[in-house]
Design an enzyme around this catalytic site. Sequence first.
Site, PDB file in Angstrom:
ATOM      1  N   TYR A  16      47.336  46.554  43.246  1.00  0.00           N
ATOM      2  CA  TYR A  16      47.418  45.099  43.471  1.00  0.00           C
ATOM      3  C   TYR A  16      47.801  44.326  42.218  1.00  0.00           C
ATOM      4  O   TYR A  16      48.172  43.159  42.285  1.00  0.00           O
ATOM      5  CB  TYR A  16      46.108  44.544  44.050  1.00  0.00           C
ATOM      6  CG  TYR A  16      44.893  44.683  43.163  1.00  0.00           C
ATOM      7  CD1 TYR A  16      44.739  43.919  42.009  1.00  0.00           C
ATOM      8  CD2 TYR A  16      43.880  45.579  43.487  1.00  0.00           C
ATOM      9  CE1 TYR A  16      43.621  44.059  41.198  1.00  0.00           C
ATOM     10  CE2 TYR A  16      42.757  45.717  42.685  1.00  0.00           C
ATOM     11  CZ  TYR A  16      42.640  44.962  41.545  1.00  0.00           C
ATOM     12  OH  TYR A  16      41.539  45.111  40.741  1.00  0.00           O
ATOM     13  N   GLU A  17      47.720  44.985  41.058  1.00  0.00           N
ATOM     14  CA  GLU A  17      48.147  44.307  39.831  1.00  0.00           C
ATOM     15  C   GLU A  17      49.678  44.211  39.780  1.00  0.00           C
ATOM     16  O   GLU A  17      50.222  43.574  38.880  1.00  0.00           O
ATOM     17  CB  GLU A  17      47.637  45.063  38.599  1.00  0.00           C
ATOM     18  CG  GLU A  17      46.126  44.998  38.433  1.00  0.00           C
ATOM     19  CD  GLU A  17      45.630  45.860  37.283  1.00  0.00           C
ATOM     20  OE1 GLU A  17      45.613  45.377  36.145  1.00  0.00           O
ATOM     21  OE2 GLU A  17      45.257  47.036  37.530  1.00  0.00           O
ATOM     22  N   SER A  32      35.143  49.346  38.458  1.00  0.00           N
ATOM     23  CA  SER A  32      34.612  48.025  38.095  1.00  0.00           C
ATOM     24  C   SER A  32      33.127  48.063  37.805  1.00  0.00           C
ATOM     25  O   SER A  32      32.336  48.476  38.645  1.00  0.00           O
ATOM     26  CB  SER A  32      34.781  47.025  39.247  1.00  0.00           C
ATOM     27  OG  SER A  32      36.116  46.797  39.513  1.00  0.00           O
ATOM     28  N   ASN A  87      28.715  45.270  47.991  1.00  0.00           N
ATOM     29  CA  ASN A  87      28.540  44.147  48.927  1.00  0.00           C
ATOM     30  C   ASN A  87      28.770  44.663  50.339  1.00  0.00           C
ATOM     31  O   ASN A  87      29.414  45.690  50.523  1.00  0.00           O
ATOM     32  CB  ASN A  87      29.572  43.051  48.613  1.00  0.00           C
ATOM     33  CG  ASN A  87      31.004  43.585  48.652  1.00  0.00           C
ATOM     34  OD1 ASN A  87      31.469  44.199  47.684  1.00  0.00           O
ATOM     35  ND2 ASN A  87      31.673  43.408  49.762  1.00  0.00           N
ATOM     36  N   HIS A  92      37.122  45.873  33.315  1.00  0.00           N
ATOM     37  CA  HIS A  92      37.773  47.144  32.993  1.00  0.00           C
ATOM     38  C   HIS A  92      38.226  47.096  31.538  1.00  0.00           C
ATOM     39  O   HIS A  92      39.015  46.228  31.172  1.00  0.00           O
ATOM     40  CB  HIS A  92      39.011  47.368  33.878  1.00  0.00           C
ATOM     41  CG  HIS A  92      38.699  47.692  35.302  1.00  0.00           C
ATOM     42  ND1 HIS A  92      38.677  48.974  35.775  1.00  0.00           N
ATOM     43  CD2 HIS A  92      38.410  46.904  36.349  1.00  0.00           C
ATOM     44  CE1 HIS A  92      38.371  48.959  37.057  1.00  0.00           C
ATOM     45  NE2 HIS A  92      38.217  47.713  37.445  1.00  0.00           N
ATOM     46  N   HIS A 131      34.257  38.585  43.025  1.00  0.00           N
ATOM     47  CA  HIS A 131      34.313  39.657  42.029  1.00  0.00           C
ATOM     48  C   HIS A 131      33.030  39.657  41.191  1.00  0.00           C
ATOM     49  O   HIS A 131      32.556  40.705  40.765  1.00  0.00           O
ATOM     50  CB  HIS A 131      35.549  39.489  41.148  1.00  0.00           C
ATOM     51  CG  HIS A 131      35.784  40.649  40.212  1.00  0.00           C
ATOM     52  ND1 HIS A 131      35.876  41.948  40.647  1.00  0.00           N
ATOM     53  CD2 HIS A 131      35.933  40.699  38.865  1.00  0.00           C
ATOM     54  CE1 HIS A 131      36.068  42.748  39.601  1.00  0.00           C
ATOM     55  NE2 HIS A 131      36.105  42.018  38.517  1.00  0.00           N
ATOM     56  N   ALA A 186      34.011  50.518  42.963  1.00  0.00           N
ATOM     57  CA  ALA A 186      33.161  49.560  43.664  1.00  0.00           C
ATOM     58  C   ALA A 186      33.806  49.357  45.026  1.00  0.00           C
ATOM     59  O   ALA A 186      35.032  49.298  45.125  1.00  0.00           O
ATOM     60  CB  ALA A 186      33.119  48.247  42.894  1.00  0.00           C
ATOM     61  N   HIS A 223      45.624  49.297  38.953  1.00  0.00           N
ATOM     62  CA  HIS A 223      45.553  49.051  40.398  1.00  0.00           C
ATOM     63  C   HIS A 223      46.921  48.692  40.950  1.00  0.00           C
ATOM     64  O   HIS A 223      47.713  48.021  40.292  1.00  0.00           O
ATOM     65  CB  HIS A 223      44.593  47.891  40.695  1.00  0.00           C
ATOM     66  CG  HIS A 223      43.188  48.144  40.272  1.00  0.00           C
ATOM     67  ND1 HIS A 223      42.731  47.845  39.012  1.00  0.00           N
ATOM     68  CD2 HIS A 223      42.134  48.673  40.944  1.00  0.00           C
ATOM     69  CE1 HIS A 223      41.444  48.178  38.925  1.00  0.00           C
ATOM     70  NE2 HIS A 223      41.063  48.692  40.075  1.00  0.00           N
ATOM     71  N   MET A 270      40.033  48.918  46.919  1.00  0.00           N
ATOM     72  CA  MET A 270      41.441  48.684  46.560  1.00  0.00           C
ATOM     73  C   MET A 270      41.939  49.672  45.514  1.00  0.00           C
ATOM     74  O   MET A 270      42.870  49.373  44.767  1.00  0.00           O
ATOM     75  CB  MET A 270      41.604  47.261  46.015  1.00  0.00           C
ATOM     76  CG  MET A 270      41.020  46.176  46.901  1.00  0.00           C
ATOM     77  SD  MET A 270      41.100  44.584  46.085  1.00  0.00           S
ATOM     78  CE  MET A 270      40.057  43.594  47.167  1.00  0.00           C
ATOM     79  N   SER A 271      41.322  50.844  45.443  1.00  0.00           N
ATOM     80  CA  SER A 271      41.735  51.793  44.402  1.00  0.00           C
ATOM     81  C   SER A 271      41.589  53.216  44.919  1.00  0.00           C
ATOM     82  O   SER A 271      41.574  53.449  46.126  1.00  0.00           O
ATOM     83  CB  SER A 271      40.855  51.588  43.164  1.00  0.00           C
ATOM     84  OG  SER A 271      39.517  51.968  43.431  1.00  0.00           O
TER      85      SER A 271
HETATM   86  N1  HPA Z   1      36.575  44.991  49.859  1.00  0.00           N
HETATM   87  C1  HPA Z   1      37.523  45.575  49.094  1.00  0.00           C
HETATM   88  N2  HPA Z   1      37.296  45.989  47.861  1.00  0.00           N
HETATM   89  C2  HPA Z   1      36.073  45.822  47.350  1.00  0.00           C
HETATM   90  C3  HPA Z   1      35.045  45.224  48.080  1.00  0.00           C
HETATM   91  C4  HPA Z   1      35.309  44.785  49.408  1.00  0.00           C
HETATM   92  O1  HPA Z   1      34.460  44.242  50.131  1.00  0.00           O
HETATM   93  N3  HPA Z   1      33.943  45.208  47.284  1.00  0.00           N
HETATM   94  C5  HPA Z   1      34.306  45.798  46.116  1.00  0.00           C
HETATM   95  N4  HPA Z   1      35.591  46.171  46.152  1.00  0.00           N
END
Ligand code: HPA
Length: 286
Positions: free
Chosen positions: A87-88, A31, A237, A62, A249, A115, A85, A213-214
């Site tokens: 989650y998709e 990302s 973050n 993406h 996001h 990310a 992903h 998540m990847s």
């Molecule tokens: N959690 C999960 N996935 C993420 C995060 C997060 O805080 N930041 C960027 N991708």
Amino acid sequence: MTFQEQLAQAVAFIQNQSPYPQLKGLVVLGSGLGAFAETLQNPHYIEYKDIPYFQQSSVQGHAGRLVLGEAAPGFAIACMQGRFHYYEGHAMDTVVFPVRVLKQLGIEFMMVTNAAGGIHPDFQPGTLMLIEDHLNLMGDNPLKGPNYDMLGPRFPDMSEAYNQEMRTLAKQVASEQNIELASGVYAGLSGPTYETPAEVRMLRGLGADAVGMSTVPEVIAANHMGLNVMGISCITNQAAGLSLQKLSHQEVMDTAEQSRQRFMDLLQGVLTRLAAKSIALPQGGV
Ligand code: HPA
């Protein structure tokens, strides 16, 4: 259509239009980090939607295409601008399909980026973290089901999922270029929700320094096939509960964008070193 036939079709499709008879490696861009692909020389673009059995990436930030090009003269690699992903709603097989295809095109290493939320208390947004190891907390595994013996063994070793030599190289390059590079353990969760503060405390207890998540599926599939893997997380973050801010996001994308230059310099530096080695040792791996 068997899996082997699908793989062969996708491989042939790319081979037929690739200007490069052999690709040395794959860089998976997460990302907000896709811009790295624009630094390749003599780029050739292939949209995922055109490649047989590739899905489309639906996530904002993406691009959804493969970029083939030279990271150094004579050192051709593939970059994935966007990934699939879990989650998709994609099956694990779909998520790792590109890595398997690229392996058939000759790659010997994979550099994976993402990310991630920072769990380690020292990690501020913008920190780059070299992935030393991971926790697979996705509740699934891309190697579940019948083993594809032509790709790798039934029970692959994961004791050096992130190649030691490549980790050392990344640290050397970071230090030479004065790029601060943290290191730690990446926890891969299925998403798409960000974590609760209680989940983040749990992850800290489990030894995680970052959460995302990847990455985990691709790294498992790459290890199965004997690829050397390197991973870098951009901490976009602080994970939930560690700051007062809510997660979005947009924040993830904005911070990734701000870290982009350091991140690209690091990737480029590592690739330059790998290229130098590969030209010195044409028969060898990385
Ligand atoms: N959690 C999960 N996935 C993420 C995060 C997060 O805080 N930041 C960027 N991708």
